[in-house]
Every structure is written in C-alpha cells, then in structure tokens.
Write a protein that holds these residues in place. Structure first.
Motif, PDB file in Angstrom:
ATOM      1  N   THR A  57      30.246  38.381  44.805  1.00  0.00           N
ATOM      2  CA  THR A  57      31.156  37.204  44.811  1.00  0.00           C
ATOM      3  C   THR A  57      32.574  37.499  44.493  1.00  0.00           C
ATOM      4  N   ASN A  58      33.115  38.730  44.436  1.00  0.00           N
ATOM      5  CA  ASN A  58      34.403  39.021  44.066  1.00  0.00           C
ATOM      6  C   ASN A  58      34.732  38.177  42.950  1.00  0.00           C
ATOM      7  N   GLY A  82      35.954  37.012  39.368  1.00  0.00           N
ATOM      8  CA  GLY A  82      37.320  37.153  38.437  1.00  0.00           C
ATOM      9  C   GLY A  82      36.996  37.096  36.864  1.00  0.00           C
ATOM     10  N   GLY A  83      37.643  36.358  36.269  1.00  0.00           N
ATOM     11  CA  GLY A  83      37.240  36.394  34.736  1.00  0.00           C
ATOM     12  C   GLY A  83      38.531  36.046  34.142  1.00  0.00           C
ATOM     13  N   GLY A 135      37.721  30.129  43.484  1.00  0.00           N
ATOM     14  CA  GLY A 135      38.442  31.267  42.793  1.00  0.00           C
ATOM     15  C   GLY A 135      37.682  32.619  42.735  1.00  0.00           C
ATOM     16  N   GLU A 136      36.374  32.343  42.241  1.00  0.00           N
ATOM     17  CA  GLU A 136      35.535  33.410  41.545  1.00  0.00           C
ATOM     18  C   GLU A 136      34.348  33.294  41.821  1.00  0.00           C
ATOM     19  N   HIS A 137      33.563  32.124  42.195  1.00  0.00           N
ATOM     20  CA  HIS A 137      32.087  32.132  41.822  1.00  0.00           C
ATOM     21  C   HIS A 137      31.663  32.304  43.411  1.00  0.00           C
ATOM     22  N   GLY A 164      44.132  41.265  38.277  1.00  0.00           N
ATOM     23  CA  GLY A 164      43.443  40.724  39.528  1.00  0.00           C
ATOM     24  C   GLY A 164      41.819  40.450  39.717  1.00  0.00           C
ATOM     25  N   VAL A 165      41.469  40.590  40.762  1.00  0.00           N
ATOM     26  CA  VAL A 165      39.795  39.952  40.983  1.00  0.00           C
ATOM     27  C   VAL A 165      39.281  41.650  41.116  1.00  0.00           C
ATOM     28  N   HIS A 188      40.809  29.427  33.670  1.00  0.00           N
ATOM     29  CA  HIS A 188      41.530  30.765  33.933  1.00  0.00           C
ATOM     30  C   HIS A 188      43.095  30.612  34.077  1.00  0.00           C
ATOM     31  N   CYS A 191      42.016  38.555  34.981  1.00  0.00           N
ATOM     32  CA  CYS A 191      42.388  38.458  36.295  1.00  0.00           C
ATOM     33  C   CYS A 191      44.136  38.175  36.072  1.00  0.00           C
TER      34      CYS A 191
END
Lengths: 457, 457
Positions: free
Chosen positions: A153-154, A156-157, A414-416, A164-165, A372, A160
């Motif tokens: 999924t690339n 994040g968290g 963004g990240e999901h 970064g991712v 985030h 970041c």
C-alpha cells in the motif's frame, strides 16, 4: 492424483496440493479469517483455498497454478488494510504471507535489512533498535501490520513528516510475477540508476502486479538523547491547522506531528481512558528527537501558543502518541471504520479543516478527524450507522471531503491505497491517459488478470 | 503542403513543419551540436531534424508525427550525459527541451517548485535559495545540466549522502507519451498512494517511455548557519575508504562527502591550479551544514585522523568543493571521458578501492577515481589513448571494475544511467525476468519503439 474424492479434484486444486501439501487449506472455517481485511468491504463469495506460503517457491507454485487455471488471487499480510485490497474473491485463492515472517539480515554497517514480507513492522523496528537503527515506516497499526502490507500500500504513518513513506525506505525486492516467475529488483546501494525503477513500481501496487516475497529495506540511525513528546490544545481546529503549517515551515525538525480533533479525542478517551482532556477544537501531539529535542519541542509549543493554543505540555513519556495509535481500534469499537485518507499540501490544512466542518454540517453527520498533520494526511470518519443507508450517507460525506482535498491540490489517498473502496474516485484525480497507462502496465505484467483483479487501478 | 521542393517533403516532415514552423530545424550544421552527448558514444548517422520545443504541444506534435512515421526520437536537455543516452539516431529526430526552461512556480509554504525540463539545475537551486529553500539534486555538472536531464537519468551528485537521488525530490510529472498523448503523474502532497507510482517509473527511464515536459519537485529548507568545508589527506586510499565508512556510520551528519584519489587531485590541479596539495593516497573533502556545522566538521576530521589522515583542515570557503566539480572538465581536457559509475555499499569502499588498484596494476593502465564517497558511488577513469585500441583497453578495465562492484553487492550505475555505453552490463546485474519485465513495460508504452530505442533497458 486429482481424484476429487478429497474435494480437491473438483476444484482442480490437486496439482497445487501436490506442490504445497498441508500449506494448502480448503476448510472454509479455517479460510474465513483470511478472507477479509479491516475495511467495510464485503466479500462477493467464498474463496476456494488458502495458501499458507512458507517460501518463495510456495508463492511461485500458487501463482503459476492460478495463472494456468485463470483463478483470481488475493494476497494477504495481517489483514489490517482499510480499502478492501486483500478481500478474497469468490472461487479465488488467498496467498497468505504470515508464515514468511523472518528477518533474514540486519546489516548495520550499511544500514540495510533483508526481511520476508510477513514480518510485523513493529518487530522489525524493535530488532533494528537493538543495533541503534530504526525502520522509518510507522503506520499507526505498526504492532499488527506487516512490512509486506506496508509495501503493497506504500504505507505511511506517524514518522512520515520526517522520514517519508514506505517507498522511501525500500531499496530492493524479490517479486513473484503472475505466471510464477521470480524477479529481483533494486540494489543494496544508496543510488542505482539501472533501468526502470521496478522497485517503486511494485511498492504501492496493492498486489496487482506481483507478490513481494523478500524486501531489502533502508534503516536510519536512532538519534542520541531522550525524545520529547509535546501536546498543544486548541479551541479552534483551524488554528491547529495554521500552527501545523507554521511548525513544518519553521526551524525545529519534528519526528511526529499528529492532530486529533475534539471528537477523536473523546472517542479515544472513552475507549481506553488515559486522562486525555478533550479540547474544544483539536489537540496536536508530536515528538522531537535528538540532542536538542527539548529545545525543538519548546519551539514547537511556542509556535502553537502563538497560533492560539490554550494549553501546551512537553513530556518525556510517549503515552500521548500511544493514545493516538488507538484511534482506529476505538472507532472500530463503535462500529465505525476509517474510509477517508485524503492528503493536502500542509499549507492548505486550515482550509481543509474549515471545509470538512462545513461538509459535516451540510450533511448533518458528525465527522471525527485524526491527521498525520505534518504531512497533510487526514483520516476523517463519519458517525453513521453500520447498515446500508448509514454507509451510503457516510460515503456521500467522504466523497465531498475527497473532492474538497482535490480542489486544494490534494490526493484521494495518502497511505491506505485504493483497493476496492476508493476505486470510483480514481478518475477524479488521474487523467484518462494515466488510467490507460496503468492498465497497459497491468496487462503487460499480468495478461490474464489474476492478481487482485478489479482493484487499485 | 508536403511538396518536397523545400527539402521537407522528401523526408515526410511537411506536416511537422506545419505544426512547428521555425522550431523545426533541418540544417545539418545547426543540428550537429544537438546530436551528441558528453560520452565517447559515436553517432550512427545524421538525424533528419531537430525540434526546438517551446511547449508541451510542440513535444506532443513531434512525438505523434514520429509515432505515425515510425521515426526514432532522441531527447536532449543540455547534452551533459555520460552514457550516450541523448545521441541522435540516423534518420531520427531530436527533441531539444532547452527552450522549455522556465521556473513556473516556487511554492515556499509547501516547499514545492514547478519547472519546465530545460531549466538549469543550478539556476533552479539559486532561485529557491532566495526563498530560504534549495533543490536537493546536485550533480557535479549542476551549472550546465538540466532538471529534465536529471530526471531522465535519476541523477545524483554531491548532496546525495544527505538528500538522496533525483527521484527522492520529484513529486509529479507531465509526460508526453510515444504517441503524443499527455499525462500527469503524482501529486503536490508528501504522500500519494494512488495507483502505480508512474512518477518513479519515468524518473530514470532515460527517454525510453516518454518525454517529461513539466516537473513538480520537492525543496528543502536551507539550514541556518555558515557551512563548513573539511578536507583530510591520506597516504593510503583504503584508509580513506575506511574513514568514509566510519563517518557515515558516526554521529555527525555530513551534507557532502567526496573522495579524490591522488591522480584525480593531480589532474584537477594541473587543469586549474588552486593550491591543492596532491596526497600520497587520497583526499576526502566534504561539507557540514547547520548551526552545529563546526562541531560536526570537527567530529569528521577527528574520525579521519583516527583512520590515518596525515593532514586535516576545516574552512568556511567551499573552494575545495568547487575544485572537486572540475574533475570532469579536467579529464576532458586530457582527452579522457568518465565511463564508470559503479556503486557499492559504503562499508565495502575500502575493499573496492583495494580491488581497483589491483585491476589497474593487472592491466598496466593508470586509473583515477573520484567518488561520491558518502553514498558509495565511484567514477573511475582509465588513462588510455582516445583511439579504438585505447578505448578497448580502457573498457576492459572498466568491465573488471564493474564486475568487482557487483561482487561487493554493488551496482553498475549509481547516477549516470545505462544509455548505450553500459547496456552490455545490464545482464550482469539484472536477472532475465527483470529484463523481460522492463521490455514488457517498454512495449506497452511505446509499442512502435520510437523513443530512444536500443538504450537504457
């Protein structure tokens, strides 16, 4: 061989059982827990089998079989995905990577680790910290999710804003392609200008181009000194947004910069009380690290105060960040699922928060938002019943929030990732040519369309 | 329309002239300077036309024409490439982007710039610095090369040790595909998990998948305080390699960490004397930035001294780094061309230097090496006549150095790309499946193979 008396032949699974033995599971009750993710997505029917892969060869055998039989394949790490990406297919097979969970190598001199995809993200991070290093990707679910899922999924968290991712931390991959062929990408060097960046192509491809069976990831050194956690409470959400913009543009480097609006704080505190005081507008929490962590936290809280914070705090405990990580389980306990993952440039955060409040009021539904904030990524959740009309009403709110983010130069995810849940939004962000190019790449690498079909692109 | 009397019709260029007017150049003398790059590659014949593109529409018209006519296209920024990637094709057209050189936007609040591909890298950096920001990619040729060329090769440079390669600084692109269609990739947000990472796929694709006509790039804040430049001279090259490993693994963050071996220093100093003292083994030069730059430089030079440096220096002038940037012109002045761009993990640098010396001795040819030491990227140049036997002898040395790098978990190219010069090395690093996947992507996006054919993959 393929007799049918044991229930395998009828499905054509005999050859696969020959290759996998007890690692091929066909008992529906054992399969069921692997058939869904953590989203609201609903399965379209029962899968025919589950592969508990233990080696790259297992994955290769499973995909080669599915390719030959033209059977859809879903790929699963820990099932913490929020967009339906790992949902099983009716009649399909599930490839689970949970047994491929070894850390193969930590090369501290070169700051590289080599891992199998099923390793838990937080456990990799722990192992690295024993050597003075850490694994930068840090999803809120780090204690549950897998590195393979992060790559798919690339993800994040929380870190970041500083690091970064996931793709920024992946140096190379071993991938099994749709037809079972195995390929290596990338290098162990910092730079690698050799042909196409296949590593980055597979990161974030959500199981549609291949299955990652090994990853070479980059680590960073843990900075010396005790980290500091800071908090700032605001009466107005938009003020918190403006403070974030100022912090990110300011002289102090933050490691983490998270926002919880008032309703989010209330939801988390009622789920597991830890003494959080619900603010009138929003709460920023974050962390600074390094020898000057205290100074940096002081700069950050001063910026918050200058932007209207009513109360600030600096602490050596990271309890506030742990509370932030409870957001998703706390929502789930109320029957709510995060389905919004938009991002905006950080300077647009205040506009974004203003617009989300307007949308909430217009629809007459309460919206809680955690963000985030330091990287502009928002997760808004609509308070709405977990039934068909309720979900429809919530989705209408999320659609409006998503279009708002795009109008502010933002992104739908963004990240999901996209999975099945956000696929209808793709044309809102991508032009027809980009959509066609994605499909052309998919067709080139998976001509029979067996890998996670109908999702992500 | 396409009469032939003006010399256009015979080549079928009439329709293209209708679209481009005087931006289509067919005079061979005017075309010649655009037909080659800075490598030893030799053209296989004269191109038929040069397109001095001024807009995305110009590029689109040129590619659509070439696609229809099945004419090969080379793409050119400033021609500073070192691997033959921008060499013109016999009968082909050249698309030059030098006129598309505008900085369209610097969004300081979101640390983003939007630029045309022909902007000079150093000029973008200068413009950003006026707003307290900088553009991280920093090839030694930054005063000559273009951002588009940096993107095409995924260029690196001096600041990679701190800020990564070009792809780490590219957030989105506008790309013209082989058939003239225009596509946008990426987003202005820090995170963007929307479909395949097409941005990273095009970065480093060396003109084989499309032509970048606009780039959205990420900027970083200039740290406060006066930078410090440091130097350490060593009697033994391998000691310098061990010092680099220790510096990179140590507590002080370096912005730049470069190595010049004794012969490189001699070549640079004789090209433009600036008082460099030729060391017996090698010289490390680098930079630290930020409020603690002096302290960090002190830590670095102490590490060097502990690893056998005979002499160290810390300065507020960056003259030493400017000298380092002269390496390529100094080599060119001797009729030498860099053709080696290998990388190794930094902890293998001492082994690498030891092996290069052995290879040099075995072949009886002097080798000079400059290295972006902090990220393990070496440029070795063989002293050998600029004639066919001399180039053959030099290539044999480079082949041995390249195989050595691979044996140390390295890469055949850190930052220059593959072009035509290194294409024979690709199977040394990439497995058959990876090579096939690259070709499948190429075929999917450029089915007629008109874009920079026969190079990069």
């Amino acid at each position: 061989m393929d007799g049918g008396a044991d229930g395998l032949g009828a499905d054509g699974l005999g050859a696969l059982r020959d290759a996998l033995g007890e690692r091929l599971v066909i008992d529906p009750e054992l399969i069921a827990p692997y058939a869904r993710d953590s989203s609201r997505a609903v399965a379209d029917g029962a899968p025919r089998a589950l592969v508990l892969a233990e080696t790259t060869a297992d994955v290769s055998a499973a995909l080669a079989w599915a390719h030959a039989a033209r059977v859809p394949v879903s790929v699963r790490g820990a099932g913490t995905g929020l967009t339906g990406g790992a949902m099983a297919y009716a009649g399909g097979i599930i490839v689970s990577l949970e047994r491929m969970s070894r850390i193969l190598e930590i090369d501290s001199a070169n700051r590289i680790a080599v891992v199998q995809p099923g390793v838990i993200t937080g456990e990799l991070d722990d192992a690295c910290r024993e050597q003075g290093l850490f694994f930068p990707p840090d999803p809120a679910s780090a204690r549950l999710c897998t590195v393979g899922g992060n790559i798919a999924t690339n993800a994040g968290g929380l870190r970041c804003v500083a690091h970064g991712v996931t793709s920024d931390s992946v140096a190379g991959l071993e991938v099994v392609l749709a037809d079972g062929r195995v390929m290596r990408t990338g290098a162990r060097t910092r730079k690698n200008a050799v042909g196409y960046d296949l590593t980055s192509l597979f990161v974030g491809s959500e199981g549609t181009l291949g299955v990652v069976t090994e990853a070479t990831v980059r680590l960073k050194p843990v900075r010396e000194g005790l980290p500091r956690t800071f908090r700032a409470s605001f009466d107005r959400l938009e003020d918190a947004g403006r403070a974030v913009t100022a912090i990110v543009g300011g002289p102090a480097q933050v490691e983490v910069l998270e926002l919880m609006d008032a309703l989010s704080v209330e939801i988390i505190e009622s789920f597991r009380p830890s003494g959080l005081v619900v603010p009138a507008g929003a709460m920023l929490v974050g962390q600074t690290v390094g020898a000057d962590a205290e100074t940096a936290a002081g700069i950050v809280t001063a910026i918050c105060a200058a932007h209207g914070a009513t109360d600030t705090e600096i602490s050596e405990s990271d309890a506030l960040l742990e509370a932030r990580r409870l957001s998703n389980p706390a929502l789930n306990a109320r029957g709510l699922k995060i389905s919004c993952d938009v991002g905006v440039p950080v300077a647009r955060l205040a506009e974004m928060f203003h617009g989300v409040a307007e949308i909430s009021a217009r629809h007459g539904l309460r919206v809680s938002t955690v963000a985030h904030a330091g990287d502009g990524n928002l997760h808004s959740t609509v308070e709405s019943p977990d039934d068909a009309p309720g979900i429809r009403a919530a989705d209408a709110v999320i659609d409006d929030i998503t279009r708002l983010a795009l109008s502010l130069d933002g992104t739908i995810s963004g990240e999901h990732g996209i999975g099945s849940v956000k696929r209808h939004e793709l044309p809102w962000q991508l032009d027809d040519t980009a959509l066609a190019v994605q499909q052309a790449i998919k067709d080139a690498l998976d001509p029979r369309g067996i890998l996670t079909p109908g999702r992500a692109i």
